[in-house]
Design an enzyme around this catalytic site. Structure first.
Site, short mmCIF file in Angstrom:
data_model
loop_
_atom_site.label_atom_id
_atom_site.label_comp_id
_atom_site.label_asym_id
_atom_site.label_seq_id
_atom_site.Cartn_x
_atom_site.Cartn_y
_atom_site.Cartn_z
N ASN A 1 9.78 -39.56 29.09
CA ASN A 1 10.64 -39.05 27.76
C ASN A 1 11.75 -38.64 28.65
O ASN A 1 11.83 -37.63 29.22
CB ASN A 1 10.09 -37.66 27.02
N ASP B 1 14.37 -37.07 26.27
CA ASP B 1 15.36 -36.64 25.79
C ASP B 1 16.37 -35.26 25.77
O ASP B 1 17.27 -35.51 25.59
CB ASP B 1 14.28 -35.33 25.06
N HIS B 2 16.08 -35.21 27.65
CA HIS B 2 16.34 -33.95 27.97
C HIS B 2 17.90 -34.68 28.90
O HIS B 2 18.86 -33.84 29.15
CB HIS B 2 15.29 -33.12 28.78
N HIS C 1 12.24 -38.11 21.12
CA HIS C 1 11.60 -37.44 19.52
C HIS C 1 13.21 -37.35 19.06
O HIS C 1 13.71 -36.38 19.92
CB HIS C 1 11.19 -35.87 20.58
N ARG D 1 14.30 -35.48 16.54
CA ARG D 1 14.23 -34.11 15.65
C ARG D 1 15.28 -33.94 14.44
O ARG D 1 16.01 -34.59 14.71
CB ARG D 1 14.80 -32.69 16.67
N ARG E 1 19.30 -32.07 17.74
CA ARG E 1 19.38 -31.73 19.00
C ARG E 1 20.04 -32.36 20.19
O ARG E 1 20.55 -32.23 21.19
CB ARG E 1 18.90 -30.30 19.57
N HIS E 2 18.94 -33.62 20.40
CA HIS E 2 19.15 -34.04 21.78
C HIS E 2 19.37 -35.74 21.80
O HIS E 2 20.51 -36.46 21.66
CB HIS E 2 17.91 -33.89 23.32
N GLU F 1 8.36 -40.10 18.79
CA GLU F 1 8.33 -38.61 18.45
C GLU F 1 9.05 -38.19 17.42
O GLU F 1 10.07 -38.25 17.40
CB GLU F 1 7.83 -37.35 19.67
N THR G 1 11.11 -26.04 22.10
CA THR G 1 10.86 -27.27 22.59
C THR G 1 9.17 -27.02 21.69
O THR G 1 8.64 -26.39 21.53
CB THR G 1 10.11 -27.93 24.63
N THR G 2 8.27 -28.64 20.72
CA THR G 2 8.27 -28.26 20.40
C THR G 2 6.53 -27.49 21.23
O THR G 2 5.95 -27.47 22.13
CB THR G 2 6.85 -30.19 20.58
N GLU H 1 -3.03 -37.68 21.09
CA GLU H 1 -2.07 -36.57 22.96
C GLU H 1 -2.31 -35.28 22.37
O GLU H 1 -1.95 -34.83 21.66
CB GLU H 1 -0.69 -36.50 22.63
N HIS I 1 2.94 -32.53 28.06
CA HIS I 1 3.51 -31.48 27.54
C HIS I 1 3.44 -30.58 28.46
O HIS I 1 2.60 -29.44 29.17
CB HIS I 1 3.24 -30.57 25.98
N GLY I 2 4.79 -29.97 29.58
CA GLY I 2 4.77 -29.44 30.03
C GLY I 2 4.35 -29.86 31.90
O GLY I 2 4.53 -29.07 32.66
N HIS J 1 10.60 -33.08 30.80
CA HIS J 1 10.86 -32.08 31.15
C HIS J 1 11.22 -32.13 32.82
O HIS J 1 12.66 -32.19 33.64
CB HIS J 1 10.80 -31.01 31.09
N1 PXP Z 1 3.95 -34.72 24.16
C1 PXP Z 1 5.06 -34.36 23.35
C2 PXP Z 1 4.23 -34.57 22.66
C3 PXP Z 1 5.81 -33.51 23.48
O1 PXP Z 1 6.59 -33.41 21.92
C4 PXP Z 1 6.68 -33.17 24.65
C5 PXP Z 1 8.32 -33.09 24.45
O2 PXP Z 1 8.84 -33.58 24.01
C6 PXP Z 1 6.80 -34.30 26.06
C7 PXP Z 1 4.80 -34.49 25.30
C8 PXP Z 1 6.93 -33.90 27.23
O3 PXP Z 1 6.54 -32.52 27.70
P1 PXP Z 1 7.79 -32.28 28.37
O4 PXP Z 1 9.22 -32.60 28.64
O5 PXP Z 1 7.67 -30.72 28.91
O6 PXP Z 1 7.09 -33.20 29.81
#
Ligand code: PXP
Length: 240
Positions: free
Chosen positions: A7, A9-10, A44, A46, A50-51, A71, A101-102, A152, A192-193, A215
């Site tokens: 991902n 996004d960041h 993602h 949004r 925002r990103h 996403e 974040t989500t 997911e 996520h995380g 992230h």
């Molecule tokens: N999966 C989903 C559905 C998410 O919304 C996110 C965050 O955008 C991620 C995975 C990735 O999470 P992280 O950036 O914490 O690795």
């Protein structure tokens, strides 16, 4: 071996922090992630932009060589966007403007019928849909009922757990949910995380076919470079 979808996004978050610059470019980050062996690129888009921006989605659609996973919230604007851009897959996520974040999975008990409509529209256009849900057997069964191709599993509670006991409890929910979704013949992703430490817990959980990680990889990339950050994560996934 499970795949890794990176991902980016960041990377866009860093760019948007200045607003008036065009760097760092998530498109360049995606190229580097793919060169390092990523199996897919996730963004993602949004509602508040925002990103990731519309421009990123459009360019990534034509530059990503592996697969582009979008996403998005289950809204009519985003559904129109997905139908016109045709990502390789969509992950439906809940979205609140106030969140960093989500924060949680989609609740199909509450939103099941509107999500089912979005799933049908996208899958009728040959875009496989994954639903981001908490590791809850009822949610998995509902995702199956509305014919989602994939789920997911939200790994946030597990990653955020402050004690070993809480972490183990959260992980066993993920294990049960992954096994149930697999038995129901859905594709099983997780994310996520997740970071370079938490990923190692997944050893032996072969039901998961892809991890979605952003992230921690982008954070490491700031220090060691994108390719190395992605390669290091792939090496850990290979050992699972
Ligand atoms: N999966 C989903 C559905 C998410 O919304 C996110 C965050 O955008 C991620 C995975 C990735 O999470 P992280 O950036 O914490 O690795």
């Amino acid at each position: 071996m499970a795949g890794l979808a990176v991902n980016v996004d960041h990377v866009a978050t860093l760019r948007q922090a200045r607003g008036n610059v065009s760097y760092p470019d998530p498109v360049a980050a995606a190229v580097l992630a793919e060169l390092a062996g990523a199996d897919g690129i996730v963004i993602h888009l949004r509602e508040d932009r925002r990103h990731i921006q519309d421009r990123d989605l459009k360019i990534l659609r034509s530059t990503v060589q592996t697969k582009l996973i979008l996403e998005m919230a289950s809204t009519s604007e985003m559904t129109r966007m997905a139908l016109s851009i045709k990502p390789d897959a969509v992950t439906l996520v809940p979205e609140k403007r106030s969140e960093l974040t989500t924060e949680g999975g989609l609740n199909l008990m509450i939103h099941g019928s509107s999500i089912a409509e979005t799933v049908a529209k996208l899958q009728d256009a040959d875009i496989p849909v994954s639903i981001f849900i908490d590791p809850d057997p009822e949610q998995i069964k509902l995702a199956h009922k509305i014919h989602a191709s994939m789920v997911e599993i939200h790994t946030g509670e597990f990653c955020d757990a402050k004690t070993g006991k809480k972490r183990e409890k959260a992980f066993s929910k993920i294990e049960d949910a992954a096994k149930l979704a697999y038995r129901l013949k859905m594709g099983v992703n997780a994310g996520h995380g997740l970071c370079y430490q938490t990923i190692t817990y997944f050893r032996g959980l072969d039901e998961i076919s892809e991890f979605s990680i952003g992230h921690s990889i982008v954070s490491r990339a700031v220090l060691v470079g994108m390719e190395r950050a992605v390669r290091e994560m792939i090496a850990l996934i290979k050992e699972l």
